[in-house]
Design a protein around this motif. Structure first.
Motif: not given
Length: 289
Positions: A15-28
């Protein structure tokens, strides 16, 4: 989605995530207790003793929105948490309020990549409207899993379908666009199977079947009964969008969004007209038999 968010490890691969990616995760689901595993994150956990305002401030004191930077308290009010409720412990909130607060926490991170897992579950209409409005002005990437066809039509531009033989196929547009394309694919396949059957030679001594009468399939019959009203509804939608374009003529961002919706509606209408012409021709041929 949990693998992408880094909550659980993948079984294989990378799983490769770019350095500029700022992730938000909304869980079920809302986490009921904090995990003790340092290698496992639980972004949905909510401490029942923590105050609502502090839960948001732990993420950000000020939150970037389409209208500029606003305070955590002001953002809470937008999400239907009045001042008196902002200082209540999370444990006193209802299940729906916790989901709403968790959604706010995700957006407060100002992510440029959002994962939404069944976002419309347990959210009231007002909160859904707030979410849809936020996504209308959102400049990043949104990946969502949902059974809500209206929400997918309202907010999504690409669909990914898990199909036979473990293949992942991309379709442009919302759910309705995907549904119509799948319907057309099925009809093409059925037509090909009929043609193949008609070309097969019969074995020696076997009686051949006579010409088969044309008739609507179940889906064609349903479409034939509803397609004109569906086209009327789409034409009305296009007229409304044209009116909105006139009002938003000086707002380039909003105008561009409305034009995109209008183009999608016009494309869908063209597909419906083609479908209607096919069904009308088939109906005439059936009536002539």
């Amino acid at each position: 989605m949990k693998i992408i968010a880094g909550i659980i490890p993948q079984d294989s691969g990378q799983v490769i995530i770019g350095q500029t990616v700022k992730m938000g995760y909304y869980a079920q689901e809302i986490g009921s207790e904090k995990t003790n595993d340092e290698n496992e994150m639980d972004l949905s956990y909510m401490d029942p003793k923590q105050r609502v305002i502090d839960y948001v401030k732990d993420t950000a004191e000020y939150i970037q929105t389409a209208d500029g930077s606003i305070s955590a308290s002001a953002m809470l009010e937008r999400f239907l948490f009045p001042p008196e409720k902002q200082y209540s412990p999370i444990g006193k909130l209802s299940g729906g309020e916790k989901k709403r607060l968790n959604l706010l926490r995700v957006l407060a991170e100002s992510p440029n990549f959002i994962l939404l897992d069944e976002p419309t579950n347990n959210l009231d209409i007002t909160t859904l409207t707030i979410l849809e409005d936020y996504l209308d002005h959102y400049g990043g990437i949104v990946v969502t899993v949902s059974h809500d066809r209206y929400f997918l039509d309202r907010t999504m531009k690409h669909m990914f379908s898990f199909e036979e033989n473990r293949k992942l196929k991309q379709y442009e547009g919302g759910y309705t666009d995907y549904f119509l394309k799948k319907l057309a694919e099925k009809e093409e396949q059925e037509a090909g199977n009929v043609s193949k059957t008609n070309r097969q030679t019969t074995q020696k001594g076997q009686r051949t079947r006579g010409p088969q009468k044309l008739k609507f399939t179940y889906q064609e019959q349903r479409d034939y009964e509803t397609i004109e009203s569906d086209m009327d509804a789409l034409e009305e939608k296009i007229e409304v969008l044209e009116s909105e374009m006139a009002v938003a003529s000086t707002d380039f961002v909003k105008l561009n969004q409305i034009m995109t919706q209008k183009e999608a509606a016009e494309s869908m209408l063209e597909e419906m007209i083609d479908r209607w012409m096919y069904l009308e021709e088939l109906a005439e041929r059936i009536a002539e038999q």
